[in-house]
Motif scaffolding. Structure first.
Motif, mmCIF file in Angstrom:
data_model
loop_
_atom_site.group_PDB
_atom_site.id
_atom_site.type_symbol
_atom_site.label_atom_id
_atom_site.label_comp_id
_atom_site.label_asym_id
_atom_site.label_seq_id
_atom_site.Cartn_x
_atom_site.Cartn_y
_atom_site.Cartn_z
ATOM 1 N N GLN A 31 0.838 -1.210 0.000
ATOM 2 C CA GLN A 31 0.000 0.000 0.000
ATOM 3 C C GLN A 31 0.865 1.249 0.000
ATOM 4 O OE1 GLN A 31 -2.996 -2.114 3.158
ATOM 5 N NE2 GLN A 31 -3.138 0.122 3.026
ATOM 6 N N VAL A 32 0.517 2.170 -0.886
ATOM 7 C CA VAL A 32 1.244 3.449 -0.954
ATOM 8 C C VAL A 32 0.235 4.594 -0.929
ATOM 9 C CG1 VAL A 32 2.950 4.818 -2.227
ATOM 10 C CG2 VAL A 32 3.014 2.324 -2.383
ATOM 11 N N GLY A 33 0.576 5.640 -0.223
ATOM 12 C CA GLY A 33 -0.245 6.845 -0.189
ATOM 13 C C GLY A 33 0.610 8.061 -0.444
ATOM 14 N N ALA A 34 0.035 9.036 -1.135
ATOM 15 C CA ALA A 34 0.737 10.293 -1.412
ATOM 16 C C ALA A 34 -0.179 11.460 -1.086
ATOM 17 C CB ALA A 34 1.170 10.354 -2.877
ATOM 18 N N ALA A 35 0.413 12.519 -0.569
ATOM 19 C CA ALA A 35 -0.327 13.761 -0.326
ATOM 20 C C ALA A 35 0.449 14.884 -0.998
ATOM 21 C CB ALA A 35 -0.461 14.025 1.171
ATOM 22 N N LEU A 36 -0.190 15.507 -1.967
ATOM 23 C CA LEU A 36 0.431 16.551 -2.788
ATOM 24 C C LEU A 36 -0.160 17.894 -2.387
ATOM 25 C CD1 LEU A 36 2.188 17.300 -5.311
ATOM 26 C CD2 LEU A 36 0.154 16.807 -6.698
ATOM 27 N N LEU A 37 0.713 18.785 -1.936
ATOM 28 C CA LEU A 37 0.255 20.098 -1.476
ATOM 29 C C LEU A 37 0.310 21.110 -2.615
ATOM 30 C CD1 LEU A 37 -0.535 22.001 0.899
ATOM 31 C CD2 LEU A 37 1.926 22.268 1.344
ATOM 32 N N GLY A 38 -0.854 21.623 -2.973
ATOM 33 C CA GLY A 38 -0.918 22.641 -4.017
ATOM 34 C C GLY A 38 -0.522 23.998 -3.460
ATOM 35 N N ARG A 39 -0.085 24.883 -4.347
ATOM 36 C CA ARG A 39 0.283 26.246 -3.915
ATOM 37 C C ARG A 39 -0.924 26.965 -3.318
ATOM 38 N NH1 ARG A 39 5.165 27.314 -2.924
ATOM 39 N NH2 ARG A 39 6.657 26.429 -4.356
ATOM 40 N N SER A 40 -2.134 26.530 -3.681
ATOM 41 C CA SER A 40 -3.358 27.119 -3.124
ATOM 42 C C SER A 40 -3.546 26.750 -1.662
ATOM 43 C CB SER A 40 -4.568 26.604 -3.900
ATOM 44 O OG SER A 40 -4.751 25.208 -3.624
ATOM 45 N N GLY A 41 -2.808 25.729 -1.212
ATOM 46 C CA GLY A 41 -2.991 25.232 0.156
ATOM 47 C C GLY A 41 -3.813 23.961 0.200
ATOM 48 N N LYS A 42 -4.428 23.609 -0.938
ATOM 49 C CA LYS A 42 -5.243 22.395 -0.985
ATOM 50 C C LYS A 42 -4.340 21.160 -1.080
ATOM 51 C CE LYS A 42 -9.199 20.472 -3.382
ATOM 52 N NZ LYS A 42 -10.141 20.511 -4.470
ATOM 53 N N VAL A 43 -4.765 20.082 -0.432
ATOM 54 C CA VAL A 43 -4.000 18.835 -0.457
ATOM 55 C C VAL A 43 -4.740 17.816 -1.324
ATOM 56 C CG1 VAL A 43 -3.113 16.914 0.920
ATOM 57 C CG2 VAL A 43 -3.007 19.254 1.821
ATOM 58 N N TYR A 44 -3.998 17.200 -2.229
ATOM 59 C CA TYR A 44 -4.561 16.182 -3.123
ATOM 60 C C TYR A 44 -3.992 14.827 -2.722
ATOM 61 C CZ TYR A 44 -5.643 20.380 -5.673
ATOM 62 O OH TYR A 44 -6.107 21.629 -6.004
ATOM 63 N N LEU A 45 -4.890 13.907 -2.402
ATOM 64 C CA LEU A 45 -4.454 12.579 -1.987
ATOM 65 C C LEU A 45 -4.445 11.634 -3.174
ATOM 66 C CD1 LEU A 45 -6.343 12.077 1.404
ATOM 67 C CD2 LEU A 45 -4.135 13.185 0.948
ATOM 68 N N GLY A 46 -3.539 10.660 -3.110
ATOM 69 C CA GLY A 46 -3.500 9.617 -4.142
ATOM 70 C C GLY A 46 -3.060 8.312 -3.516
ATOM 71 N N CYS A 47 -3.605 7.212 -4.019
ATOM 72 C CA CYS A 47 -3.154 5.892 -3.565
ATOM 73 C C CYS A 47 -2.852 5.053 -4.804
ATOM 74 C CB CYS A 47 -4.220 5.210 -2.704
ATOM 75 S SG CYS A 47 -5.759 4.868 -3.563
ATOM 76 N N ASN A 48 -2.147 3.941 -4.594
ATOM 77 C CA ASN A 48 -1.930 3.076 -5.754
ATOM 78 C C ASN A 48 -3.189 2.255 -6.035
ATOM 79 O OD1 ASN A 48 -1.137 1.828 -3.307
ATOM 80 N ND2 ASN A 48 0.215 0.376 -4.331
ATOM 81 N N VAL A 49 -3.451 2.105 -7.322
ATOM 82 C CA VAL A 49 -4.640 1.394 -7.789
ATOM 83 C C VAL A 49 -4.165 0.315 -8.754
ATOM 84 C CG1 VAL A 49 -6.882 1.610 -8.935
ATOM 85 C CG2 VAL A 49 -5.995 3.519 -7.574
ATOM 86 N N GLU A 50 -4.193 -0.926 -8.285
ATOM 87 C CA GLU A 50 -3.658 -2.024 -9.098
ATOM 88 C C GLU A 50 -4.710 -2.573 -10.044
ATOM 89 O OE1 GLU A 50 -1.727 -4.732 -6.341
ATOM 90 O OE2 GLU A 50 -0.049 -3.318 -6.149
#
Ligand code: THU
Length: 145
Positions: A31-50
């Protein structure tokens, strides 16, 4: 330390752990998770999808980037990534080469990539450290562009 856009690396790593719990990994169980912080301050989450055909599998980092782009954000302050078998990280989970190249499309050389050791110690690398001498859009510019 409040770093990128008022969010600490630890806070962003905690968000990545939330995404990691959502990973769809019936084949690898990794399992992998990522949290990407936008310059707007919003956080975008992503996980691996097999996928049963393996090849169509999408990594967590790319899921986060594609989600952000789809929602209209194109400038980013930082990303955090966590991962491990059965959702139990045993150390840093560095982004794969393909994900590094996708980050390179949108993020500068000094873009921070926050990872975490097994004991919780934050380890931050820049994109240029993880992808030196990288290829990018500037190489494709034609004279007169
Ligand atoms: N994986 C990611 O999500 N991100 C990476 O950067 C490395 C690998 C996923 C893909 C696959 O679902 C699983 O981890 C095992 O390779």
């Amino acid at each position: 330390m409040k770093g990128d856009n008022g969010m600490t690396a630890k806070e962003l790593l905690a968000q990545a752990a939330v995404a990691m719990d959502r990973a769809y990994v019936p084949y690898s169980k990794f399992q992998v998770g990522a949290a990407l912080l936008g310059r707007s301050g919003k956080v975008y989450l992503g996980c691996n999808v097999e996928n049963a055909a393996y090849g169509p599998t999408n990594c967590a980092e790319r899921s986060a980037v594609f989600s952000a782009i789809s929602q209209g954000e194109r400038e980013f302050a930082a990303i955090a990534v966590v991962g491990g078998l059965g959702g139990k990280p045993k150390g840093i989970c560095p982004p794969c080469g393909v994900c590094r190249q996708v980050l390179r499309e949108f993020c500068p050389d000094d873009f921070p990539i926050h990872l975490q050791d097994a004991d919780g110690t934050v380890r931050t690398f820049t994109l240029a450290e993880l992808l030196p001498q990288s290829f990018g859009g500037a190489f494709l510019e034609k004279e007169g562009d």
